[in-house]
Design an enzyme around this catalytic site. Structure first.
Site, PDB file in Angstrom:
ATOM      1  N   GLU A   1     -23.185  31.332 -11.980  1.00  0.00           N
ATOM      2  CA  GLU A   1     -22.658  29.997 -12.275  1.00  0.00           C
ATOM      3  C   GLU A   1     -21.331  30.080 -13.032  1.00  0.00           C
ATOM      4  OE1 GLU A   1     -23.591  27.386 -10.953  1.00  0.00           O
ATOM      5  OE2 GLU A   1     -25.558  27.921 -10.179  1.00  0.00           O
TER       6      GLU A   1
ATOM      7  N   GLY B   1      -9.903  35.608 -12.913  1.00  0.00           N
ATOM      8  CA  GLY B   1      -9.147  34.570 -13.621  1.00  0.00           C
ATOM      9  C   GLY B   1     -10.000  33.805 -14.627  1.00  0.00           C
TER      10      GLY B   1
ATOM     11  N   TYR C   1     -23.191  21.308 -16.922  1.00  0.00           N
ATOM     12  CA  TYR C   1     -23.515  21.750 -15.564  1.00  0.00           C
ATOM     13  C   TYR C   1     -24.246  23.097 -15.573  1.00  0.00           C
ATOM     14  CZ  TYR C   1     -23.199  24.190 -11.269  1.00  0.00           C
ATOM     15  OH  TYR C   1     -23.556  24.947 -10.201  1.00  0.00           O
TER      16      TYR C   1
ATOM     17  N   ASP D   1     -22.098  19.339 -10.123  1.00  0.00           N
ATOM     18  CA  ASP D   1     -20.752  19.889  -9.938  1.00  0.00           C
ATOM     19  C   ASP D   1     -19.977  18.924  -9.034  1.00  0.00           C
ATOM     20  OD1 ASP D   1     -21.741  20.303  -7.405  1.00  0.00           O
ATOM     21  OD2 ASP D   1     -21.063  22.384  -7.254  1.00  0.00           O
TER      22      ASP D   1
END
Ligand code: SF4
Length: 336
Positions: free
Chosen positions: A36, A80, A114, A132
């Site tokens: 996740e 990233g 979330y 999401d």
């Protein structure tokens, strides 16, 4: 509209059509958390190989806690949004076992509503929504209404009452990712079309309402890749984006300024221009002009290429490192 059969139709479709992703074959809360976190802002196809490699290297929270932040950032390198990895490191040093409820999960570093909902529902079967962008889109279309994330959570709690919460959440997101897509919803092939208000009215594209995209910010940078023999010089970066990672000395330049002139001013005149490259961070679009440098600048640590390959580096600087390596090999060949 009677939604009693909605979770059944959704689950049947999901069981027959779900993409076989590695994190779907487990109920291990740690593995679900890693997937996740990696999937935030990052596409499934990019995450899959990173996830497999990461789980091999760090099979549990204890393994992360034993590693340094730099080692963790190196393993995260290329994905990233490094704040996720830093928060994960802090989390692993706080707990060795993840708590079972959304309310407890949400108190841990780097875990938002979330992620807490996803872990609590998928790993522990808690009746927790995980909204999401995909789930949000499906729910807005289902009710033909622009809903807030909080309103979606309320609808979701009701809809999932008699369902397996983890499967329900995953199915809703999968439907949004593969059928009820943003630009081309496939209403004719949709397993929940009979429950869908926007689908019936042919107004799917109207929901959710589009928010105005933030204007992209463009700027340019120059960086020097200092070389001494077979070693290259790097610095520990500071600032919001790459803090704590290894990078080439870099400065932002004023728009319109010639990159070579700017680089000479910063790094001296013994420079060889390399191929510029473009990278993106959030809404920033940055053009990076790299130069091979012979002059030694301050505060550098020197590494062999093999050592540098193991360091946590921003992707753009890793690309510069590759360019340097190719350039030096070419020079060595031509000097033979
Ligand atoms: S019917 Fe169309 S708009 Fe409604 S959920 Fe299915 S794909 Fe989305």
């Amino acid at each position: 509209m009677d939604f009693e059969r909605f979770p059944v139709a959704l689950a049947e479709w999901f069981r027959a059509n779900a993409r076989p992703l590695p994190w779907r074959a487990t109920k291990d809360p740690y593995r679900i958390l890693i997937s996740e976190l990696m999937l935030q802002q990052t596409q499934v196809s990019v995450v899959e190989p990173y996830y497999r490699k990461f789980i091999r290297r760090f099979p549990n929270l204890k393994a992360i806690a034993r590693a340094t932040e730099s080692e963790l950032l190196a393993a995260w390198s290329g994905l990233g949004y490094y704040r996720r990895a830093k928060s994960l490191h802090r989390l692993a040093r706080l707990v060795t076992t993840l708590p079972r409820s959304r309310d407890e999960l949400i108190r841990l570093p780097g875990i938002g509503a979330y992620t807490a909902g996803a872990v609590a529902s998928i790993a522990f079967g808690e009746n927790s929504p995980a909204i999401d962008a995909n789930a949000h889109r499906v729910l807005c279309r289902l009710f033909a209404k622009h809903l807030t994330f909080r309103e979606c959570e309320e609808h979701c709690r009701r809809l999932m009452q008699n369902a397996d919460p983890g499967e329900f959440n995953q199915a809703l997101m999968e439907l949004g990712a593969t059928v009820c897509t943003s630009k081309a919803p496939k209403c004719e092939a949709c397993p929940v079309a009979s429950f869908c208000n926007a689908g019936r009215k042919g107004s799917a594209q109207k929901f959710p309402h589009k928010t105005k995209p933030l204007k992209s910010v463009r700027f340019e940078e120059v960086c020097a890749a200092p070389v001494a023999g077979s070693r290259i010089g790097l610095r520990k970066a500071e600032g919001d984006w790459w803090n704590g990672m290894w990078a080439f000395p870099t400065v932002r330049i004023a728009s319109g300024l010639n990159p070579l002139t700017a680089a000479r001013k910063e790094f001296g005149s013994a420079l060889v221009p390399m191929q510029p490259l473009i990278y993106h961070v959030t809404r920033h679009r940055v053009t990076l002009h790299p130069f091979l440098a012979r002059r030694r600048t301050k505060n550098l640590r020197w590494f062999t290429f093999e050592q540098a390959n193991e360091l946590a580096m921003p992707s753009a600087h890793r690309k510069v490192l590759r360019q340097v390596s190719v350039l030096l090999r070419r020079c060595a060949k031509s000097n033979r």
